[in-house]
Design an enzyme around this catalytic site. Structure first.
Site, PDB file in Angstrom:
ATOM      1  N   GLY A  98      47.823  44.622 -40.959  1.00 39.61           N
ATOM      2  CA  GLY A  98      47.833  46.010 -40.511  1.00 39.61           C
ATOM      3  C   GLY A  98      47.141  46.901 -41.501  1.00 39.61           C
ATOM      4  N   ASP A 156      33.579  29.852 -34.180  1.00 37.58           N
ATOM      5  CA  ASP A 156      34.462  31.011 -34.309  1.00 37.58           C
ATOM      6  C   ASP A 156      35.844  30.624 -33.799  1.00 37.58           C
ATOM      7  OD1 ASP A 156      35.227  33.526 -35.023  1.00 37.58           O
ATOM      8  OD2 ASP A 156      34.046  34.590 -33.516  1.00 37.58           O
ATOM      9  N   ASP A 157      36.846  31.419 -34.209  1.00 42.63           N
ATOM     10  CA  ASP A 157      38.216  31.096 -33.806  1.00 42.63           C
ATOM     11  C   ASP A 157      38.500  31.524 -32.382  1.00 42.63           C
ATOM     12  OD1 ASP A 157      39.539  33.966 -33.949  1.00 42.63           O
ATOM     13  OD2 ASP A 157      38.337  33.708 -35.752  1.00 42.63           O
ATOM     14  N   TYR A 183      44.223  32.458 -35.854  1.00 42.73           N
ATOM     15  CA  TYR A 183      43.488  33.587 -36.430  1.00 42.73           C
ATOM     16  C   TYR A 183      44.291  34.481 -37.365  1.00 42.73           C
ATOM     17  CZ  TYR A 183      41.187  38.177 -36.575  1.00 42.73           C
ATOM     18  OH  TYR A 183      40.654  39.353 -36.984  1.00 42.73           O
ATOM     19  N   CYS A 203      51.803  43.600 -37.329  1.00 45.98           N
ATOM     20  CA  CYS A 203      52.264  44.313 -38.513  1.00 45.98           C
ATOM     21  C   CYS A 203      52.712  43.276 -39.533  1.00 45.98           C
ATOM     22  CB  CYS A 203      53.446  45.233 -38.190  1.00 45.98           C
ATOM     23  SG  CYS A 203      53.086  46.522 -36.982  1.00 45.98           S
ATOM     24  N   CYS A 233      48.587  33.969 -23.918  1.00 43.86           N
ATOM     25  CA  CYS A 233      47.217  34.489 -23.948  1.00 43.86           C
ATOM     26  C   CYS A 233      46.217  33.495 -23.359  1.00 43.86           C
ATOM     27  CB  CYS A 233      46.815  34.870 -25.365  1.00 43.86           C
ATOM     28  SG  CYS A 233      47.064  33.560 -26.589  1.00 43.86           S
ATOM     29  N   SER A 279      37.276  34.093 -40.643  1.00 45.09           N
ATOM     30  CA  SER A 279      38.324  33.443 -39.861  1.00 45.09           C
ATOM     31  C   SER A 279      37.869  32.137 -39.225  1.00 45.09           C
ATOM     32  CB  SER A 279      38.851  34.395 -38.780  1.00 45.09           C
ATOM     33  OG  SER A 279      37.798  34.828 -37.938  1.00 45.09           O
ATOM     34  N   CYS A 326      54.182  32.312 -31.794  1.00 44.63           N
ATOM     35  CA  CYS A 326      52.821  32.703 -31.406  1.00 44.63           C
ATOM     36  C   CYS A 326      51.816  31.704 -31.971  1.00 44.63           C
ATOM     37  CB  CYS A 326      52.516  34.101 -31.926  1.00 44.63           C
ATOM     38  SG  CYS A 326      50.806  34.632 -31.645  1.00 44.63           S
ATOM     39  N   CYS A 336      54.317  29.980 -27.793  1.00 39.91           N
ATOM     40  CA  CYS A 336      53.928  30.900 -26.729  1.00 39.91           C
ATOM     41  C   CYS A 336      52.434  30.722 -26.509  1.00 39.91           C
ATOM     42  CB  CYS A 336      54.226  32.344 -27.112  1.00 39.91           C
ATOM     43  SG  CYS A 336      53.645  33.538 -25.868  1.00 39.91           S
ATOM     44  N   CYS A 370      48.587  39.906 -24.530  1.00 37.90           N
ATOM     45  CA  CYS A 370      49.820  39.591 -25.245  1.00 37.90           C
ATOM     46  C   CYS A 370      50.767  40.776 -25.109  1.00 37.90           C
ATOM     47  CB  CYS A 370      49.530  39.339 -26.721  1.00 37.90           C
ATOM     48  SG  CYS A 370      51.024  39.084 -27.715  1.00 37.90           S
ATOM     49  N   ASN A 402      58.125  43.884 -37.078  1.00 36.73           N
ATOM     50  CA  ASN A 402      56.889  43.241 -36.654  1.00 36.73           C
ATOM     51  C   ASN A 402      57.137  42.634 -35.283  1.00 36.73           C
ATOM     52  OD1 ASN A 402      55.158  40.181 -37.615  1.00 36.73           O
ATOM     53  ND2 ASN A 402      54.430  41.898 -36.396  1.00 36.73           N
ATOM     54  N   GLY A 403      56.368  43.049 -34.308  1.00 34.82           N
ATOM     55  CA  GLY A 403      56.537  42.545 -32.960  1.00 34.82           C
ATOM     56  C   GLY A 403      56.461  43.671 -31.959  1.00 34.82           C
TER      57      GLY A 403
END
Length: 492
Positions: free
Chosen positions: A41, A372-373, A269, A14, A463, A310, A263, A460, A409, A130-131
């Site tokens: 978002g 690509d990312d 990305y 978000c 992922c 991206s 993150c 973090c 995630c 956001n989160g």
């Protein structure tokens, strides 16, 4: 029937925005600021505003341009507010209906007492989050047992309900008490009649920054929104920090010990190329990731292309390091958008082909490196490799500017189930065969950290590793069981 994203990308969390500025049109500033955060978002957008007595709110489904029209803007602007609070949402917790859209709002009427016979203060509150909070089932049950009525299925509402429970005279004190009850990722912006507050969780999972706009101030998920409004980035809100803005100025305080674990995928990305997050320019970071990728995963080829948009900065870095030309081998149709369609492989493939069209005059007869990312499910890359071959590419080599994505995630990114992640089902050679590429190479975790951290910053990496900086509920239960077993051994 569930909807399925066709572009095989992780979905953003978000975006939050807050403006405190007397004498400026904070409504239109907030509206345009949300456009600058639209990439975070696309399911709903909302604005809450205050002129000092009460809070007015409008929110709607879809993009910012769909959620608002001129009459909505004019109605809010007529109040002559000096505070605006904005949110763009992609649902990571709770369905994507309008009730779960934000900002969330509590008028402050009929506040419960606080156990000492004194009634709670009737202070209106609005909150944008956001989160993603974790392990909230027990807390939700506690609140329900205390008589809380839930108007949404969003985890964000629990922060608002806790605030209402604790709020007497001091918003800051109530907020600290509320945040002591929750865990996970939260970059929050909230407001009362005359205060704008920003909070970032102790890990700093999600970004939040502060800027100046004339004599006013802006809080935003990304600095790009501050710049877009003509403001100037001041600094990031630090992990575990609270910022209170009112007519007396800006007041910083620490409510928790900082344990930085931001993150890393924001740099890979999610964030806009022109944003600066925790002092790092995102575009420069992505170009550097591409350079490192070229050093680690070289291949003999004729040219470099990207999966736009991206993957483009990493492709530019890869091409520069490889001394190969970077060209626009795939043309992106930006009017297809990030819409969703009903499942159906044929329709998904058609959507991808409409979104990314190869340029045959560029790729025909060439050995192509496509950057690509990330690769999530692998379905889009498989289609792109096939399309490039059909356009005449003699070889297609795929390079990815991050390590294999192997774990979900839990902190604000909507991730496919583990079984859908291609890197959990295949090794690199298996993925290469699955997507039909001549070769496949990922950036190493060590290389990524070397570029982004330089040994000085903590991220973090859940992922990419399956290990998280905050214990997940099932991990805590397992640890408790192990402790009990150990204690049983000692007692025995």
């Amino acid at each position: 029937m569930p909807h399925v994203a066709v572009d095989d990308k992780l979905r953003e969390e978000c975006g939050v925005l807050g403006i405190f500025a007397r004498g400026l049109d904070v409504v239109r500033l907030g509206y345009f600021g949300l456009f600058a955060l639209q990439h975070r978002g696309q399911e709903s957008a909302g604005l809450a505003v205050s002129a000092g007595e009460g809070i007015a709110l409008h929110k709607g489904r879809g993009l910012v341009s769909e959620a608002f029209n001129e009459s909505h803007i004019a109605a809010l602007a007529a109040l002559n507010p000096h505070i605006a609070l904005g949110h763009v949402r992609y649902s990571t917790a709770g369905p994507s209906d309008l009730d779960n859209s934000q900002p969330l709002y509590d008028r402050g009427d009929n506040s419960p007492d606080h156990g000492d016979g004194s009634p709670g203060r009737s202070i209106p509150l609005a909150l944008a989050h956001n989160g993603n909070l974790i392990g909230m089932e027990r807390l939700k049950a506690e609140l329900a047992a205390q008589g809380a009525v839930f108007g949404t299925t969003s985890d964000s509402e629990m922060i608002l309900l806790l605030l209402r429970q604790y709020l007497t005279n001091d918003l800051k004190e109530a907020l600290i008490m509320a945040l002591n009850k929750v865990r996970g990722a939260y970059s929050l912006v909230l407001c009362t009649n005359n205060e704008l507050v920003g909070v970032r969780d102790p890990q700093g999972f999600r970004p939040l920054c502060l800027g100046r706009l004339g004599d006013g101030y802006i809080l935003a998920s990304e600095s790009a929104a501050i710049e877009a409004l003509g403001g100037e980035l001041w600094r990031d809100v630090e992990p575990g920090e609270m910022v209170v803005i009112d007519d007396t100025g800006v007041h910083f305080s620490r409510f928790a010990e900082a344990k930085p674990s931001s993150c890393i995928f924001e740099y890979v990305y999610f964030a806009r190329n022109d944003s600066i997050i925790d002092g790092q320019n995102v575009y420069e970071a992505r170009v550097a990731l591409g350079r490192r990728l070229a050093e680690e995963q070289p291949v003999i080829a004729d040219l470099v292309i990207s999966v736009p948009d991206s993957g483009t900065p990493a492709a530019i870095g890869y091409a520069a390091c490889s001394k190969l030309p970077y060209v626009e081998g795939l043309v992106k149709n930006r009017y297809v958008g990030r819409t969703f369609i009903q499942p159906g492989q044929a329709l998904r493939e058609l959507k991808v082909r409409l979104k990314f069209t190869p340029n045959p005059s560029v790729v025909r007869g060439k050995r192509i490196i496509i950057i690509d990312d990330s690769i999530v499910r692998g379905t889009t890359m498989k289609l792109l490799v096939s399309t490039l071959r059909q356009a005449g590419a003699s070889e297609v080599h795929v390079r990815v500017s991050c390590p294999p994505y192997i774990a979900p995630c839990h902190f604000g990114i909507d991730t496919p189930s583990t079984g859908e992640l291609v890197a959990t089902r295949y090794d690199t050679e298996g993925i290469r065969r699955m997507i039909g590429a001549d070769s496949l190479g990922y950036l190493s975790k060590e290389g990524m950290l070397k570029v982004l951290a330089g040994g000085q910053r903590q991220f973090c990496l859940g992922c990419f590793t399956g290990e998280y900086p905050v214990p997940l509920p099932h991990e805590e239960r397992a640890e408790a069981r192990r402790a009990e077993e150990d204690w049983g051994d000692v007692r025995g």
